[in-house]
Design a protein around this motif. Structure first.
Motif, PDB file in Angstrom:
ATOM      1  N   GLU A 476     -10.135 -12.103  -5.704  1.00 28.60           N
ATOM      2  CA  GLU A 476     -10.148 -10.750  -6.270  1.00 28.60           C
ATOM      3  C   GLU A 476     -11.543 -10.125  -6.179  1.00 28.60           C
ATOM      4  O   GLU A 476     -11.693  -8.934  -5.905  1.00 28.60           O
ATOM      5  N   TRP A 489      -7.354 -10.297   2.765  1.00 25.46           N
ATOM      6  CA  TRP A 489      -6.005 -10.264   2.188  1.00 25.46           C
ATOM      7  C   TRP A 489      -5.138 -11.387   2.765  1.00 25.46           C
ATOM      8  O   TRP A 489      -4.374 -12.030   2.043  1.00 25.46           O
ATOM      9  N   LYS A 510       2.513  -5.945  -1.724  1.00 26.39           N
ATOM     10  CA  LYS A 510       2.741  -4.601  -2.258  1.00 26.39           C
ATOM     11  C   LYS A 510       1.421  -3.861  -2.494  1.00 26.39           C
ATOM     12  O   LYS A 510       1.383  -2.631  -2.426  1.00 26.39           O
ATOM     13  N   ARG A 511       0.364  -4.607  -2.745  1.00 26.98           N
ATOM     14  CA  ARG A 511      -0.941  -3.976  -2.996  1.00 26.98           C
ATOM     15  C   ARG A 511      -1.643  -3.560  -1.702  1.00 26.98           C
ATOM     16  O   ARG A 511      -2.417  -2.601  -1.703  1.00 26.98           O
ATOM     17  N   CYS A 512      -1.369  -4.266  -0.613  1.00 30.77           N
ATOM     18  CA  CYS A 512      -2.199  -4.046   0.577  1.00 30.77           C
ATOM     19  C   CYS A 512      -1.470  -3.415   1.762  1.00 30.77           C
ATOM     20  O   CYS A 512      -2.132  -3.030   2.725  1.00 30.77           O
ATOM     21  N   LYS A 515      -2.721   0.066   2.746  1.00 31.09           N
ATOM     22  CA  LYS A 515      -4.149   0.245   3.018  1.00 31.09           C
ATOM     23  C   LYS A 515      -4.388   0.416   4.504  1.00 31.09           C
ATOM     24  O   LYS A 515      -3.586   0.003   5.342  1.00 31.09           O
TER      25      LYS A 515
END
Length: 840
Positions: A476, A489, A510-512, A515
């Motif tokens: 993180e 990632w 889902k977070r990346c 991007k």
């Protein structure tokens, strides 16, 4: 006064001078003494001023080696003993002193001390011989001990034993020195001969034992390939004769010595003869430093081929004495010791001296830590060496990274292998990683080195620390600073996937997935998510991922098409611009050729041109026919231009459109491409860097263009405006080529001939308009192959007399029939145009 008057009398008596000379002598002496006193006072004042300057310099910059040397020389000249000692101690803590400096230091202390302080002087000699190999320093040390050490001087048993131990150390350290090693052996034999003279003649057993000791030293001496072997052999034979031994009776060879001694001597002589030319090359004074260095390398290769580590080591010691700050020699020396000896105090001592002589070489510090670990050094010793290395300045960040990783490697190994009281705490590894991340993260953002550091850290948090949350915290923290780095990632996902944490992997996707990554990274992460759901998820999970990923992939595909379109437009613009430049150069060359002609030829050319225009007007050539001819001419020029481009260097003919470019100004003239790339490393997406150079000097003008892959990276780069680089605050703005074109066009006069050619800008317009004003034929300038002007375009202003015929004149409307004046019916000649320009 009486004493002053007596001195010239005695002087006259001693030197035989007459009375008149003795009367005049006091005045001359007084005058000369006053002159010397004044000069001495001036020298003292200058010396004090220099000392103050050097003291200030060393207080602000303690690592100035030359300032230390000069300061010590001045203090030694002034006789300030306490300051001199302090200066030498300060310098010795930072740098290794040369053998000459150690000899001067020991001499000064020896002149001030008595026999009771002999030990302090000997400690100085010990420190000196541990820095570099120096035969003169060893000889001075041996002489001092024999003369000033009370026990050695009195020939007591302890003193003799101490001296012999010192001589044996000298023989081990320096006796293999081919050119100067004989000095140590000669001193050793002379010492033992002196001991023999002190033995009572009645003590036959002790005397015979001492004779045998001297003979043993001679035999060792004669078996080593040294210079002056023949004189040593003669000295040995003479000594044997003094002892009453007849060598001729025992010898069966031409040397007149015993067979075993003769065999050893002949072998040593052969070895010396083979090395004689190599010794001559490295000891010559009329060669350059680089040549001597190459001679040393050749000599070392020769010794290594014989496989005698002692001889190779002594030659390396000689090389580093002559080249103390050559990192190449230190690296080769330590590698050789690691290969042959691997561990031990000898190797550790060499590494210690290497890091003192070349502290800026990170590889030496890394291998020094490995040597300490290999030699089972304590944690305190290793930690001290590591902390000392961090205070040094290395040339690359990778050297710092390698140093931190080496430290962690050593802690990991000792934690796994330690037992009992030697067990180390894992917190030491965590602290080392945190220290490395704090130091390197600002400088190595979005680099593979920083990723490798965090991957290793997270791995050890899981395996040794047994702390999953800590491992996640490592990733993180990396993603927080390097969120646009795809590999970060992927590595985070790989860790969770290996632990079968399906939900955590899905949460990371889902977070990346939305991007933006460099290259095809954005598409790759989307496809990776779909592949993950097919292999590990349910049908609902796959549908959800497809629902999220599909619009993103379409958006990325559209973006790629736009980028390709931009690239195609840039290529087309480049092609058009090259054609325009080629055509312009041809027109310029043609115009200049006409102007260079004689007046008669110019007049003939003007008359022909006038007839041509009259013929065009009478025949009524329409605009379409003119354009058709121009298109054919443009195609021909295009073919010629393409042929020229093939024959030129493509890198030199490259044209930049500055569509996604940052303009950097107020930049240091010492800044290089690597400095700008490192400055924008946290932004990423840099595709090209162009530093503007002065065309006369070739030096940087402090300006640069930095091209980026997309608008997002460009916006992030512009946000770094007013940040510092190499001591200067940069001005960063978006480069706007369209604005420059508009400004360039607005600066051109509305009636200028360049404005009718549709698409020239900047300096080209100004230059061409200037040429026209100097008499170039405006009527012969052809139409450009660029963009067409708008049909409703109207020129404003008074200077519309030189408007081309295909442009609507002022006041012309579509409903009004075109009327032609007499001037329109009869085109103006070149001379008429020139007169009109001259009047304006």
């Amino acid at each position: 006064m009486d004493e002053f008057e007596k001195s010239p009398v005695s002087l006259g008596e001693d030197t035989g001078m007459d009375e008149s000379d003795t009367v005049e002598n006091p005045k001359t002496s007084q005058k000369s003494s006053s002159d010397s006193d004044s000069s001495d006072s001036e020298d003292d004042a200058d010396q004090k001023e220099q000392l103050l300057t050097l003291e200030y310099e060393l207080s602000t910059n303690p690592s100035n080696y030359d300032a230390h040397v000069q300061y010590i020389k001045l203090l030694r000249r002034s006789g300030e003993i306490e300051k001199l000692r302090e200066a030498r101690e300060n310098m010795s803590t930072l740098f290794p002193l040369s053998p000459e400096m150690w000899m001067d230091w020991a001499k000064d202390e020896a002149s001030l001390s008595n026999d009771s302080n002999c030990e302090s002087v000997q400690k100085l000699y010990e420190r000196g011989i541990s820095e570099y190999l120096s035969i003169p320093l060893w000889c001075q040390y041996l002489n001092y001990v024999q003369e000033h050490d009370p026990k050695v001087r009195d020939c007591s048993a302890d003193g003799i034993s101490k001296a012999r131990n010192l001589f044996e150390r000298a023989v081990t350290a320096a006796a293999l020195h081919v050119s100067q090693g004989s000095l140590i052996w000669d001193a050793y034999t002379q010492f033992e001969k002196a001991i023999l003279l002190t033995i009572d003649q009645s003590d036959i057993q002790a005397k015979e034992k001492q004779v045998q000791r001297i003979r043993s030293i001679f035999l060792r001496y004669l078996s080593i390939p040294l210079a002056n072997l023949k004189s040593t052999l003669l000295a040995y034979k003479a000594w044997e004769v003094q002892q009453g031994n007849s060598l001729d009776a025992e010898s069966d060879n031409d040397l007149g010595i015993s067979s075993n001694v003769a065999s050893a001597y002949q072998k040593a002589e052969e070895m010396y003869n083979v090395r004689a030319h190599l010794e001559e090359q490295i000891t010559r004074q009329d060669v350059s430093e680089s040549e001597r260095f190459q001679h040393y390398m050749s000599y070392l290769d020769f010794e290594k081929s014989f496989g005698d580590p002692a001889r190779v080591q002594i030659l390396y010691e000689r090389a580093i004495t002559d080249f103390p700050v050559s990192s190449d020699i230190w690296l080769q020396y330590t590698r050789y010791l690691d290969k042959t000896l691997k561990a031990g105090n000898v190797v550790k001592d060499v590494y210690y001296r290497a890091t003192r002589s070349c502290p800026w070489v990170g590889e030496l510090w890394v291998r020094y830590l490995l040597c300490l670990e290999r030699g089972l050094a304590t944690e305190k010793e290793i930690s001290d060496a590591f902390e000392k290395s961090l205070k040094c300045t290395f040339s690359t960040l990778e050297e710092y990274l390698d140093l931190f990783l080496t430290r962690v490697d050593g802690l990991r190994r000792r934690i796994l292998s330690a037992s009992g009281d030697d067990v180390l705490n894992y917190s030491m590894i965590r602290d080392s990683f945190q220290q490395a991340a704090d130091y390197l993260s600002p400088h190595m953002k979005n680099t593979d080195g920083l990723l490798r550091l965090h991957a290793y850290w997270a791995h050890l948090e899981l395996k040794l620390g047994k702390d999953l949350n800590a491992a996640r915290g490592v990733w993180e923290s990396l993603i927080k600073s390097c969120g646009s780095m795809l590999e970060a990632w992927k590595s985070y996902i790989a860790m969770e996937n290996e632990l079968d944490h399906i939900n955590e992997v899905r949460a990371i996707y889902k977070r990346c997935y939305s991007k933006r990554f460099s290259g095809t990274g954005s598409e790759d992460i989307c496809h990776s998510w779909l592949r993950f759901e097919r292999e590990f998820g349910t049908l609902e999970d796959l549908d959800h991922a497809d629902k999220k990923v599909t619009p993103r992939l379409e958006e990325l595909q559209l973006f790629r098409l736009q980028q390709e379109s931009k690239c195609f437009t840039r290529a087309t613009d480049h092609r058009e611009l090259t054609l325009k430049n080629t055509a312009r150069e041809k027109r310029k060359s043609g115009s200049s050729a006409i102007d260079d002609q004689s007046p008669a030829k110019q007049q003939k050319y003007n008359s022909q041109n006038k007839k041509l225009h009259e013929k065009e007007n009478t025949q009524g050539l329409n605009l379409a026919e003119v354009k058709d001819g121009e298109e054919k001419k443009g195609k021909a020029e295009e073919q010629v231009n393409e042929k020229q481009m093939k024959n030129t260097n493509p890198t030199k003919s490259r044209v930049y459109t500055d569509q996604c470019t940052a303009f950097v100004s107020n930049m240091s003239i010492t800044a290089k491409d690597e400095d700008l790339r490192q400055f924008f490393s946290d932004v990423g997406g840099v595709s090209a860097i162009r530093i503007l150079l002065d065309k006369f000097t070739g030096k940087s003008r402090g300006l640069a263009y930095v091209d980026f892959e997309d608008e997002e990276h460009l916006a992030a780069a512009v946000a770094k405006n007013k940040q510092m680089l190499l001591g200067k605050k940069l001005s960063i703005a978006r480069s706007n080529p369209k604005q420059r074109k508009r400004e360039s066009f607005s600066r051109t006069a509305p009636g200028d001939d360049a404005s009718s050619q549709g698409g020239r800008h900047g300096s080209s317009v100004s230059k061409e308009s200037g040429e026209n004003s100097q008499g170039s034929r405006a009527s012969r300038v052809p139409q450009s192959t660029g963009r067409k002007l708008d049909d409703n375009f109207e020129l404003k202003g008074k200077n519309t007399f030189a408007v081309p015929r295909n442009v609507k004149a002022l006041g012309w409307t579509a409903n009004k029939s075109g009327t032609r004046t007499e001037e329109d019916e009869k085109p103006k000649s070149n001379d008429e145009f020139r007169k009109m320009f001259m009047k304006s």
